[in-house]
Design an enzyme around this catalytic site. Structure first.
Site, PDB file in Angstrom:
ATOM      1  N   ASP A  44       0.838  -1.222  -0.065  1.00  0.00           N
ATOM      2  CA  ASP A  44       0.053  -0.015   0.112  1.00  0.00           C
ATOM      3  C   ASP A  44       0.967   1.232  -0.088  1.00  0.00           C
ATOM      4  O   ASP A  44       0.504   2.316  -0.755  1.00  0.00           O
ATOM      5  CB  ASP A  44      -0.882   0.093   1.181  1.00  0.00           C
ATOM      6  N   ASP A  67      10.339 -10.736  -1.576  1.00  0.00           N
ATOM      7  CA  ASP A  67      10.985 -11.141  -0.438  1.00  0.00           C
ATOM      8  C   ASP A  67      12.336 -11.241  -0.719  1.00  0.00           C
ATOM      9  O   ASP A  67      12.837 -12.189  -1.254  1.00  0.00           O
ATOM     10  CB  ASP A  67      10.252 -12.575   0.244  1.00  0.00           C
ATOM     11  N   ASN A  94      18.531  -0.590  -0.890  1.00  0.00           N
ATOM     12  CA  ASN A  94      18.357   0.111   0.479  1.00  0.00           C
ATOM     13  C   ASN A  94      17.717  -0.672   1.617  1.00  0.00           C
ATOM     14  O   ASN A  94      17.730  -0.309   2.693  1.00  0.00           O
ATOM     15  CB  ASN A  94      17.641   1.300  -0.050  1.00  0.00           C
ATOM     16  N   TYR A 163      22.761  -7.059  12.759  1.00  0.00           N
ATOM     17  CA  TYR A 163      22.811  -5.873  11.905  1.00  0.00           C
ATOM     18  C   TYR A 163      24.140  -5.579  11.684  1.00  0.00           C
ATOM     19  O   TYR A 163      24.474  -5.208  10.521  1.00  0.00           O
ATOM     20  CB  TYR A 163      22.079  -4.588  12.561  1.00  0.00           C
ATOM     21  N   LYS A 167      25.853  -5.441   7.755  1.00  0.00           N
ATOM     22  CA  LYS A 167      26.311  -3.937   7.122  1.00  0.00           C
ATOM     23  C   LYS A 167      27.842  -4.224   6.862  1.00  0.00           C
ATOM     24  O   LYS A 167      28.339  -3.459   5.898  1.00  0.00           O
ATOM     25  CB  LYS A 167      25.889  -2.591   7.990  1.00  0.00           C
ATOM     26  N   THR A 198      13.686   8.107  10.500  1.00  0.00           N
ATOM     27  CA  THR A 198      12.741   7.080   9.884  1.00  0.00           C
ATOM     28  C   THR A 198      11.874   6.506  10.973  1.00  0.00           C
ATOM     29  O   THR A 198      12.341   6.390  12.119  1.00  0.00           O
ATOM     30  CB  THR A 198      13.604   6.180   9.130  1.00  0.00           C
TER      31      THR A 198
END
Length: 258
Positions: A44, A67, A94, A163, A167, A198
């Site tokens: 959406d 996915d 991104n 994480y 990265k 964000t």
């Protein structure tokens, strides 16, 4: 700065439906690129952004779902962009997730699940997207890949180690591909933000933690999505070729590496 830097070029932005990705899409569209907005679960939001870009007279923006943990879905995503647009000039990896899983507080099952999800979306998905995009770019005579990394790759992420590791892997992937693909005129870069305004960072930017987080930078704030998008477009533009392999820190001097 020309508003036509990306005229005639096709751009795929993963995680393009919100946050940094949405701003990247807006800025490429404003500079005459044909933008593909990838989404994982937020169709959406992606459709709303497509409608927004269409209303601004952007060049035929499109939406594609995948996915990123599924290699076949990644292949289909890139294949659709190439089939329908006839080309893929710029890939922006991104999409990413950031989940807390501090070792001392996390069961082994939850630990494994966090690593599987994080590496699947943050590292393996981009790696597979790079493969498919680069194979097309080789045949087409060149292209650009910009990967979104993080300062966490350098300073570590004690509560979110998957994480930080993902990265760091993105950085190594960027530099490895920059060396491998330069003879094919494919140029590869990474942009490494710190905290950005964000939804993903919202828990750290509200309440008691907010001032401490903002004070990490001598500018007294965290990055905006525009701060990050600026550098993505700068790396993707003509003229940045000799910086291939560069990892650009966009963290407001909150972490300085040597």
């Amino acid at each position: 700065m020309s508003a036509e830097r990306f005229a005639g070029r096709t751009v795929l932005v993963t995680g393009g439906s919100g946050g940094i990705g949405a701003e990247i899409c807006r800025r490429f569209a404003a500079e005459s690129a044909r933008v593909w907005i990838h989404y994982g679960a937020g169709r959406d939001a992606a459709e709303a952004l497509r409608a927004e870009l269409e209303a601004s007279r952007a060049r035929d923006p499109r939406v594609v779902g995948a996915d990123l943990r599924d290699p076949e879905a990644v292949a289909a995503m890139v294949g659709r962009v190439v089939d329908e647009s006839g080309r893929l000039d710029i890939l922006v990896n991104n999409a990413g997730i950031f989940e807390r899983h501090p070792l001392a507080e996390t069961s082994f099952d939850a630990w494994r699940e966090a690593w599987d999800r994080t590496l699947g979306i943050n590292l393996l998905g981009p790696a597979h997207a790079c493969w498919h995009a680069a194979r097309h770019m080789i045949d087409a005579g060149g292209g650009r890949i910009v990967n979104i990394s993080s300062r966490g790759a350098f300073r570590g992420e004690p509560d979110c180690p998957a994480y930080g590791a993902s990265k760091a892997g993105v950085n190594a992937l960027t530099q490895s591909l920059a060396a491998a693909l330069a003879p094919h005129r494919i140029f590869v870069y990474a942009v490494a933000p710190g905290f950005v305004e964000t939804a993903m960072a919202r828990p750290y930017l509200t309440g008691a933690m907010a001032e401490a987080v903002k004070s990490q930078s001598p500018l007294g704030r965290v990055a905006t999505v525009g701060d990050v998008a600026y550098w993505v477009l700068a790396m993707a533009a003509d003229g940045a070729e000799f910086a291939t392999g560069a990892i650009v820190d966009v963290n407001g001097a909150s972490y300085l590496r040597t």
